[in-house]
Design a protein around this motif. Structure first.
Motif, PDB file in Angstrom:
ATOM      1  N   SER A 228      26.515  37.675  45.055  1.00 43.88           N
ATOM      2  CA  SER A 228      26.718  38.123  46.488  1.00 43.88           C
ATOM      3  C   SER A 228      27.829  39.058  46.612  1.00 43.88           C
ATOM      4  N   PHE A 229      27.753  39.740  47.685  1.00 47.82           N
ATOM      5  CA  PHE A 229      28.822  40.978  47.791  1.00 47.82           C
ATOM      6  C   PHE A 229      29.994  40.793  47.707  1.00 47.82           C
TER       7      PHE A 229
ATOM      8  N   PHE B 205      35.390  39.978  44.675  1.00 47.46           N
ATOM      9  CA  PHE B 205      36.131  39.482  44.220  1.00 47.46           C
ATOM     10  C   PHE B 205      36.536  39.681  42.788  1.00 47.46           C
ATOM     11  N   LEU B 206      35.319  39.607  41.817  1.00 47.17           N
ATOM     12  CA  LEU B 206      35.427  39.665  40.595  1.00 47.17           C
ATOM     13  C   LEU B 206      35.766  41.277  40.251  1.00 47.17           C
ATOM     14  N   VAL B 207      35.457  42.409  40.881  1.00 44.95           N
ATOM     15  CA  VAL B 207      36.023  43.634  40.619  1.00 44.95           C
ATOM     16  C   VAL B 207      37.560  43.615  40.846  1.00 44.95           C
ATOM     17  N   THR B 208      38.029  42.969  41.885  1.00 43.11           N
ATOM     18  CA  THR B 208      39.456  42.897  42.260  1.00 43.11           C
ATOM     19  C   THR B 208      40.182  42.206  41.196  1.00 43.11           C
ATOM     20  N   VAL B 209      39.692  41.101  40.683  1.00 41.76           N
ATOM     21  CA  VAL B 209      40.489  40.356  39.543  1.00 41.76           C
ATOM     22  C   VAL B 209      40.595  41.260  38.547  1.00 41.76           C
TER      23      VAL B 209
END
Length: 196
Positions: free
Chosen positions: A152-153, A158-162
């Motif tokens: 989901s968006f 969250f994955l890009v931020t981590v």
């Protein structure tokens, strides 16, 4: 000539050919093989020769190899985590070997308070070494996070931020420790870091 007799009589020293299936020979008696025409000797002390089937009549049994068992495949992150743990153990043993103290001295001597000379350890070099050892683990974590399926968006954000935080923190720590190392040591001493 060196090596014994050579020439036409050498065939009499060869291994005797196998006898016929029904043939039984005498120990003192020499027979002539109809196939090769070479005189053969039977070596039996009891007076009767041991008969064996000819090579053409023997069957060849194929070799049966052992089956290699199927091993469970670990994920790349788990493998890199195990490898990183082994590298940390090797680094710890290396530091124990380099910075050990003479702990058996009496307490009046300063190096004997701890088992390692912690005041001699360069922590910037330690951080640099740990980051270099962890580069494959960090790469595997980032790669695993990038290959995740349909998300989901909010999960993708969250994955890009981590991923950005992990790569930025690692890069910042590496650059900071390298700057301190270049300020402290000469370029010639830092070339030893390139040694495998």
């Amino acid at each position: 000539m060196a090596g014994g007799r050579r020439g036409p009589n050498r065939t009499s020293y060869c291994r005797s050919p196998l006898s016929e299936p029904g043939a039984v020979g005498n120990g003192n008696h020499s027979t002539s093989s109809p196939v090769t025409g070479v005189r053969s000797r039977t070596r039996s002390g009891s007076g009767t020769g041991i008969s064996s089937p000819p090579l053409a009549a023997q069957t060849v049994v194929p070799l049966k190899h052992c089956k290699i068992p199927e091993l469970a495949m670990d994920s790349s992150v788990l493998f890199e985590l195990h490898l990183f743990f082994c590298h940390l153990i090797a680094l710890f043993v290396h530091y124990i070997n380099i910075y050990k103290t003479v702990w058996w001295y009496p307490p009046s001597h300063p190096p004997s308070h701890t088992s390692l000379n912690f005041h001699l350890i360069d922590y910037n070099l330690l951080i640099f070494t740990v980051i270099v050892l962890a580069r494959r683990l960090i790469g595997a974590i980032v790669k695993e996070a990038s290959q995740s399926g349909k998300l989901s968006f909010p999960q993708s954000i969250f994955l890009v931020t981590v991923r950005f935080a992990v790569l930025t923190g690692t890069g910042w720590s590496l650059c900071r420790s390298m700057i301190y190392l270049f300020r402290t040591y000469s370029v010639l001493n830092l070339l030893f870091l390139c040694y495998p």
